[in-house]
Design an enzyme around this catalytic site. Structure first.
Site, PDB file in Angstrom:
ATOM      1  N   HIS A 118      31.191  31.641  34.377  1.00 29.45           N
ATOM      2  CA  HIS A 118      30.910  30.432  33.600  1.00 29.45           C
ATOM      3  C   HIS A 118      29.580  30.567  32.871  1.00 29.45           C
ATOM      4  CE1 HIS A 118      29.827  26.045  33.145  1.00 29.45           C
ATOM      5  NE2 HIS A 118      31.001  26.119  32.554  1.00 29.45           N
ATOM      6  N   HIS A 143      32.501  22.338  25.119  1.00 33.23           N
ATOM      7  CA  HIS A 143      33.814  22.615  25.691  1.00 33.23           C
ATOM      8  C   HIS A 143      34.951  22.238  24.755  1.00 33.23           C
ATOM      9  CE1 HIS A 143      31.303  22.284  29.409  1.00 33.23           C
ATOM     10  NE2 HIS A 143      31.983  23.353  29.711  1.00 33.23           N
ATOM     11  N   ARG A 217      20.351   2.688  41.131  1.00 31.76           N
ATOM     12  CA  ARG A 217      19.784   2.030  42.311  1.00 31.76           C
ATOM     13  C   ARG A 217      20.237   0.576  42.307  1.00 31.76           C
ATOM     14  NH1 ARG A 217      19.054   0.390  46.809  1.00 31.76           N
ATOM     15  NH2 ARG A 217      17.053   0.275  47.884  1.00 31.76           N
ATOM     16  N   CYS A 264      12.516   5.538  41.002  1.00 34.05           N
ATOM     17  CA  CYS A 264      12.591   4.722  42.211  1.00 34.05           C
ATOM     18  C   CYS A 264      11.391   5.025  43.104  1.00 34.05           C
ATOM     19  CB  CYS A 264      13.892   5.016  42.955  1.00 34.05           C
ATOM     20  SG  CYS A 264      14.090   4.113  44.497  1.00 34.05           S
ATOM     21  N   TYR A 400       8.955  -1.998  49.338  1.00 34.27           N
ATOM     22  CA  TYR A 400       8.254  -1.295  48.268  1.00 34.27           C
ATOM     23  C   TYR A 400       6.747  -1.486  48.338  1.00 34.27           C
ATOM     24  CZ  TYR A 400      12.986  -0.897  46.465  1.00 34.27           C
ATOM     25  OH  TYR A 400      14.321  -0.635  46.333  1.00 34.27           O
TER      26      TYR A 400
END
Length: 545
Positions: A118, A143, A217, A264, A400
């Site tokens: 490939h 492709h 998320r 995140c 957080y």
């Protein structure tokens, strides 16, 4: 190139023994169904002419070798009735041990022998192992050419059962039953709610992350909102007038576009959990992505509602339209000073990479806060208000936040730490992968680097010996504006492999324009939630003899 030489050489030797008419007949018999035309968004994958010509040459050579090598076997198979398979049978063939099958349309292919040939590398093709090629062909326009389909045709082994349909196993009572379909390349860290990251080999293929593989998320089920009836409620100041804005109303504000990286807080959490257990999703290096966002500036909308800067501290609170079965919605907040600053470029975004926001990324409207942790970029935005204190949402007050390594769940006091806003400087290696075998002559190391608060990345250092010696990587793309460097820098280093080395311990670290630099280990920054993980990133690779 060695594999390419072998494939082409074998094909050419067979070509000397074959008549051209026989070859033409074989290709016609064995060709795939050309009715499939994948849609390939050129916005993200345009290539210059020289690059395209290069791919075509490689593809043509590979096609010649593959077509001639497998011509006889596949032509015999095509003359027989095709075998019928189910999707479950295809799914069970996803490794070299079980053989590697893929589907395109209704056809089934065994591509085990082609994986090593490939052109994009074996790892790219392996992402589709046991499943459909369409999602990956849609990402890469190269492709969509006849010679590629001719190569694939040589590996056809059968077809999917006509009765085979994508059956839903979810019950209508499942709150996640209406979640959108996701790209199969994503590495899923949790299914309900859905949280996933792109594999590293795709993450830095492009400066702009394609929408289908942008990291996701979610904290709650994805709402399915009607854009015609959608309204965004902007609470006005005391004595002022609140606004109820439709999408058309938002379109009337000046449209602002900006490229922003979202990360995140838990990106690279898995490295902290290797030191000591933390609570949270096991993100690797992919909880970060970059997009071109467009929408109305938050400062313009707040000003129309009558808001202005005040002497006292204030916060802009956001509430999403996603909610749990008890009706609790996701919420977060940012300081009013950032929200009202035109130079901070905070958006009420309705476009992502030139398209309406995908459902997983906040359709129809989300907040985009450049330079700030992803948790504050509230999706499916329903309400905006200005308050004297930050949001009372669990995700603002009890999540957080960073703590000392000595603090654990029996001693943590969430009120003692500020909520994360700007993130520290970060970088990670996306190529080569940990445990990979590399050539003995030269190694190419690639990755990303980013810093919060608009701080520009000025340097990325790379070491091949675990940090004993360093080389400076090349930063790709344009230089960033100090204070407004909202997006990442991709980087790469090409370096000779030291003679006699059997393995390399590759390390990277980034430096921003405030000369902040990443710490060398996780230990001094470990915290019970596994956030702010930005130690030197390390991969260990083997050198081919």
């Amino acid at each position: 190139m060695l594999l390419l030489h072998r494939a082409v050489g074998l094909g050419l030797r067979q070509a000397c023994r074959l008549k051209s008419t026989t070859s033409r007949i074989c290709i016609q018999v064995c060709s795939t169904n050309d009715s499939f035309q994948p849609q390939c968004p050129s916005l993200y994958f345009s290539r210059d002419k020289s690059s395209t010509r290069g791919w075509r040459v490689v593809g043509a050579l590979l096609g010649l070798g593959a077509v001639l090598t497998y011509r006889g076997h596949r032509c015999r198979a095509a003359q027989e009735s095709p075998r019928i398979y189910t999707r479950e049978e295809v799914k069970s063939h996803s490794s070299p041990e079980t053989r590697i099958w893929v589907t395109l349309g209704s056809e089934v292919f065994d591509v085990t022998e082609f994986v090593g040939l490939h052109p994009g590398g074996p790892s790219k093709l392996m992402l589709a192992a046991g499943g459909p090629l369409e999602p990956f062909w849609a990402l890469y326009g190269i492709h969509n050419q006849s010679h590629v389909r001719e190569i694939l045709a040589q590996y056809k082994i059968g077809e999917l059962s006509p009765e085979e349909k994508a059956s839903s196993t979810l019950k209508t009572s499942d709150p996640y039953a209406d979640d959108p379909i996701r790209h199969p390349a994503l590495k899923v860290n949790s299914q309900c709610p859905f949280n996933a990251e792109p594999p590293p080999e795709l993450l830095t293929e492009n400066y702009i992350t394609p929408n289908p593989i942008f990291f996701t998320r979610n904290h709650l089920p994805v709402p399915n909102l009607d854009p015609d009836t959608y309204r965004l409620h902007i609470v006005g100041p005391p004595g002022g007038q609140s606004l109820s804005l439709s999408l058309d109303d938002l379109y009337q504000f000046p449209k602002h576009e900006i490229t922003v990286t979202l990360q995140c807080a838990g990106n690279r959490r898995s490295e902290m959990s290797q030191l000591k257990e933390v609570k949270g999703l096991e993100w690797s290096t992919g909880a970060i992505s970059t997009a071109r966002w467009a929408g109305a500036r938050l400062c313009d909308v707040l000003a129309q509602a009558g808001h202005q800067l005040c002497e006292n501290e204030a916060h802009v609170c956001f509430e999403g339209l996603d909610s749990d079965p008890m009706g609790t919605a996701y919420g977060a907040s940012i300081p009013l000073t950032r929200a009202m600053d035109p130079e901070a470029e905070v958006l009420l975004a309705y476009e992502m990479n030139g398209q309406p926001l995908p459902r997983d990324h906040g359709f129809p409207v989300r907040v985009v806060v450049p330079g700030v942790v992803g948790a504050r970029h509230v999706k499916w935005l329903g309400k905006v208000s200005v308050e004297p204190e930050e949001s009372y949402s669990h995700w603002q007050r009890r999540d957080y936040k960073g703590f000392s390594p000595s603090v654990d769940w029996d001693t943590v006091d969430f009120d003692s730490a500020p909520s994360i806003q700007e993130l520290p400087v970060q970088s990670a290696i996306t190529e080569p992968k940990d445990g990979e075998m590399i050539e003995s002559r030269e190694v190419t190391v690639k990755g990303y680097a980013w810093s919060g608060g608009g701080r520009a990345v000025i340097r990325v250092d790379v070491s091949l010996d675990g940090g004993l010696t360093w080389q400076v990587a090349q930063l790709d793309g344009k230089e960033q504006r100090p204070g407004k460097a909202w997006a990442w820098r991709l980087w790469q280093l090409q370096a000779p492999v030291p003679a006699g080395e059997k393995e390399l311990n590759i390390v990277c670290k980034a430096v921003d324009d405030s000369y902040n630099v990443q710490p060398d280990t996780v230990a001094p920054i470990w915290n019970l939630r596994g956030v702010l993980s930005n130690a030197w990133h390390r991969v260990h690779v083997w050198v081919a003899p």
